[in-house]
Design a protein around this motif. Structure first.
Motif, PDB file in Angstrom:
ATOM      1  N   PRO A 288       6.772   2.148   2.272  1.00 19.57           N
ATOM      2  CA  PRO A 288       7.796   2.374   1.273  1.00 19.57           C
ATOM      3  C   PRO A 288       7.252   2.749  -0.112  1.00 19.57           C
ATOM      4  O   PRO A 288       7.383   3.871  -0.556  1.00 19.57           O
TER       5      PRO A 288
ATOM      6  N   LEU B 211       1.651   1.856  -4.335  1.00 14.33           N
ATOM      7  CA  LEU B 211       1.118   1.203  -5.533  1.00 14.33           C
ATOM      8  C   LEU B 211      -0.394   1.143  -5.432  1.00 14.33           C
ATOM      9  O   LEU B 211      -0.933   0.719  -4.414  1.00 14.33           O
TER      10      LEU B 211
ATOM     11  N   PHE C 266       6.833  -3.336  -1.915  1.00 14.68           N
ATOM     12  CA  PHE C 266       7.528  -2.520  -2.928  1.00 14.68           C
ATOM     13  C   PHE C 266       8.336  -1.386  -2.306  1.00 14.68           C
ATOM     14  O   PHE C 266       7.828  -0.636  -1.471  1.00 14.68           O
ATOM     15  N   ILE C 267       9.585  -1.287  -2.741  1.00 14.86           N
ATOM     16  CA  ILE C 267      10.438  -0.168  -2.339  1.00 14.86           C
ATOM     17  C   ILE C 267      10.847   0.543  -3.618  1.00 14.86           C
ATOM     18  O   ILE C 267      11.415  -0.076  -4.515  1.00 14.86           O
ATOM     19  N   GLU C 268      10.526   1.832  -3.711  1.00 12.88           N
ATOM     20  CA  GLU C 268      10.797   2.552  -4.961  1.00 12.88           C
ATOM     21  C   GLU C 268      12.152   3.239  -4.936  1.00 12.88           C
ATOM     22  O   GLU C 268      12.601   3.738  -3.912  1.00 12.88           O
TER      23      GLU C 268
ATOM     24  N   PRO D 175       1.750  -7.721  -1.455  1.00 15.15           N
ATOM     25  CA  PRO D 175       1.305  -6.450  -0.860  1.00 15.15           C
ATOM     26  C   PRO D 175       2.355  -5.865   0.084  1.00 15.15           C
ATOM     27  O   PRO D 175       3.006  -6.596   0.835  1.00 15.15           O
ATOM     28  N   ASN D 176       2.513  -4.545   0.011  1.00 15.68           N
ATOM     29  CA  ASN D 176       3.399  -3.790   0.907  1.00 15.68           C
ATOM     30  C   ASN D 176       4.868  -4.199   0.815  1.00 15.68           C
ATOM     31  O   ASN D 176       5.630  -3.947   1.732  1.00 15.68           O
TER      32      ASN D 176
ATOM     33  N   ALA E  37       2.016  -3.314  -8.862  1.00 19.20           N
ATOM     34  CA  ALA E  37       1.145  -3.781  -7.771  1.00 19.20           C
ATOM     35  C   ALA E  37       0.687  -5.213  -8.031  1.00 19.20           C
ATOM     36  O   ALA E  37       0.581  -6.025  -7.113  1.00 19.20           O
TER      37      ALA E  37
END
Lengths: 511, 140
Positions: free
Chosen positions: B33, B36, A48-50, A45-46, A40
């Motif tokens: 997605p 976190l 991240f793709i896991e 922000p926003n 993080a």
């Protein structure tokens, strides 16, 4: 409002919680963050793709035990809008130990980064191999190492050590481009204090053996030491801001429209007395834009300074002798540090600016028997073999083999400038006079007076830049105050440089 | 998203601005997605916004002895001046010795403050690399 698929929500939440709040609290108490908190911090922000949230072990001995994500979170996100892959080992899940699925997740993350030509950041916080998995865990490490090497020289790889990293595990970070350690919470070693005590009887604490400061200042394995994890992630971001996404791109230059006025202070920076030192970082900060310089390996071999900056918006790697430390000599550690940094620049298409003020290689039995020939050769080999633009500025001393090792024209510099204080010679005045006039000095009635007279004569004839300039070993002798403008002009000319070399697998650099 | 028009030096730039607080509210409820958490901020005095690690004062690498109470010479040379005295305090980063090494003045700075217990070299003496120059009185 009632949501459909409550089971899915619950399962996802459980997996995303890693080892649970209690263990995350424990990480916090130790000044550490959880794996997801680290990502993080890294990512916009926003963004991240896991990958592989559901992946877990298949070890019979561990049947029934839950390892969310198999102890590592991997994925892709953006750092200041640029895509970056990352993995973060999760210490709260089975101590972040590496099993075969854990390794597979990291390997697939590396593969994806390779395919997309995107940097990779790894957060290392792991107790080591998952013993129950036996050879499968070892194989996992082997695959990670193999892929680290596959990616090396293609995309930047940055390792952040945020906890234990011991035994074979150290070799994944060691194979990457940069290592950042966090003071007091991270440790790296091949064999820990217990093993050392059993083997050799030496008694040493974890911190003294493999803490951030030991690794950075004594061993030279680590490039940056951060006070805490927040600072460590900031270093990653700053570092990425100087690096291209991959080896097919240029570094992220930024537009620069400001004029480059003369900087009169530079005319006065080299002292009149050749015995006196100055801090070469004062020269560097005057040459880079807005005085911003990211020094790499600042506390290791401080007799040479290396790091990144921008000159008129262009990213450059700077290599400079440091007269304020050990007279700026080249020794084993300085040669290793510089060679490694210059090769990193070459791989990522970053021009190298060399600032030379070097009295020579360090004499001594320890240096000779430690292999200064082999280590010094790395610098010569590196400068001659790199193909990025190379501009050398001779500030003062340029003696003997060290003059060649610091990228003279013959060693492949595209452009060499010298300040009027430059002294380019086979050796320093006193040493040279004692060799040339040995017999005369023995016979002289007043050897001291003769020595001084001959030293002055030598200074006039050799210890200046003009002879070298007449022989066209220098492109120009310049006022120091013009340095930035002239270096920038030459870097501009060299932008389209093509350096064709014979086909080969790779040169055979002395290691 | 908000659109803004900014003029810098008579150049007009059209930029889109994402207001994170607002947009995050829109996102809430969908943990996709990636999910976190917000990391806790460490308790340390906030000051320098530049994150690059502070460069140390120019000084030799750590003493080769591994003894925290000793200052060892990082380089072979001849002692020109001794600035420390037994029984007196030496301040961190102040010069402790001046060596002639590689025909240059090389200052050896005190790595930390403390009382000087022993000075092992004198002016004019040749020293080897790694040789202990002085010792501090051990701190408890």
């Amino acid at each position: 409002m009632q949501r459909r698929f409550p089971d899915l929500d619950a399962k996802r939440a459980r997996l995303q919680a890693g080892g649970g709040q209690e263990r995350i609290d424990k990480q916090h108490q130790q000044g550490k963050l959880s794996a997801r908190e680290r990502l993080a911090l890294l990512y916009d922000p926003n963004s991240f793709i896991e990958f592989g949230l559901w992946a877990t072990h298949r070890c019979a001995e561990l049947a029934g035990k839950e390892f969310p994500g198999d102890g590592v979170v991997t994925g892709k996100g953006e750092v200041h809008g640029r895509p970056v892959f990352a993995f973060a080992q999760d210490f709260t899940v089975g101590g972040g130990a590496v099993g075969d699925r854990h390794a597979q997740k990291i390997v697939e993350c590396l593969w994806a980064a390779l395919k997309m030509g995107t940097p990779v950041v790894g957060f290392n916080d792991s107790g080591g191999a998952r013993i129950q998995e036996g050879v499968e865990a070892l194989s996992g490490y082997g695959k990670i190492f193999y892929h680290n090497v596959l990616l090396s020289g293609v995309v930047p790889q940055i390792s952040v050590i945020v906890g234990p990293c011991a035994g074979g595990a150290v070799y994944s970070p060691a194979l990457t481009d940069f290592i950042i350690m966090v003071d007091s919470t991270s440790h790296m070693f091949i064999a820990g204090p217990e093993v050392i005590r059993a083997a050799t009887g030496e008694i040493i604490s974890e911190e003294d053996l493999g803490g951030a400061n030991a690794q950075a200042a004594i061993a030279g394995n680590v490039h940056f030491v951060a006070r805490d994890e927040h600072e460590a992630v900031e270093v990653v971001k700053v570092l990425l801001s100087y690096l291209p996404q991959n080896n097919m791109e240029g570094p992220p230059d930024i537009p620069f429209e400001e004029p480059l006025p003369d900087d009169e202070a530079l005319d006065w920076i080299v002292p009149e007395d050749p015995r006196q030192a100055y801090d070469v970082r004062d020269v560097i900060t005057r040459l880079v834009d807005h005085t911003v310089f990211l020094e790499v390996q600042a506390v290791f071999a401080p007799n040479i300074v290396v790091g990144f900056g921008r000159m008129a918006g262009m990213v450059v790697g700077i290599v400079a002798n440091q007269p304020a430390v050990m007279a700026g000599v080249l020794d084993i550690n300085a040669a290793d540090k510089a060679a490694r940094f210059i090769r990193t620049c070459n791989v990522f298409n970053i021009p190298v600016v060399t600032l030379m003020d070097v009295p020579g290689f360090l004499p001594g039995v320890a240096q000779e028997h430690g292999g200064i020939i082999r280590h010094g050769a790395k610098m010569l080999f590196t400068y001659a073999s790199i193909t990025v633009p190379k501009v050398t500025v001779i500030l003062r001393k340029a003696y003997g083999g060290a003059y060649l090792a610091m990228c003279s024209k013959d060693m492949g510099a595209d452009s060499v400038l010298a300040w009027p204080t430059a002294e380019i010679a086979v050796m320093g005045p006193e040493g040279a006079v004692r060799v040339i006039y040995r017999k005369e000095l023995e016979k002289a009635s007043d050897p001291q007076a003769l020595l001084q007279e001959k030293i002055e004569e030598y200074r006039q004839t050799h210890a200046n830049p003009y002879r070298a300039a007449e022989a066209f070993y220098l492109d120009d002798v310049i006022r120091p105050s013009w340095t930035k403008r002239l270096v920038v002009e030459r870097l501009g000319v060299l932008r389209g440089k093509r350096d064709l070399r014979p086909q080969k697998k790779h040169g055979n650099i002395p290691l | 998203m908000k659109k803004l028009r900014i003029t810098v030096n008579n150049m007009v730039y059209d930029v889109s601005v994402q207001v994170l607080e607002d947009d995050e509210q829109v996102m809430s409820g969908t943990a996709y997605p990636g999910s976190l958490p917000v990391p806790p901020t460490p308790a340390r005095p906030s000051q320098a916004p530049t994150p690059a690690p502070a460069s140390p004062a120019p000084g030799p690498s750590r003493p080769a002895t591994g003894d925290a109470n000793a200052i060892a010479s990082p380089i072979a040379g001849t002692v020109q001046k001794v600035y420390v005295e037994v029984g007196k305090r030496v301040e961190a980063k102040s010069p402790a010795f001046l060596l002639d090494a590689m025909k240059m003045d090389t200052y050896i700075y005190a790595p930390r403050g403390g009382e000087v217990a022993e000075v092992l070299v004198g002016t004019g003496e040749a020293v080897q690399v790694g040789q202990v120059l002085m010792r501090y009185r051990p701190e408890d």
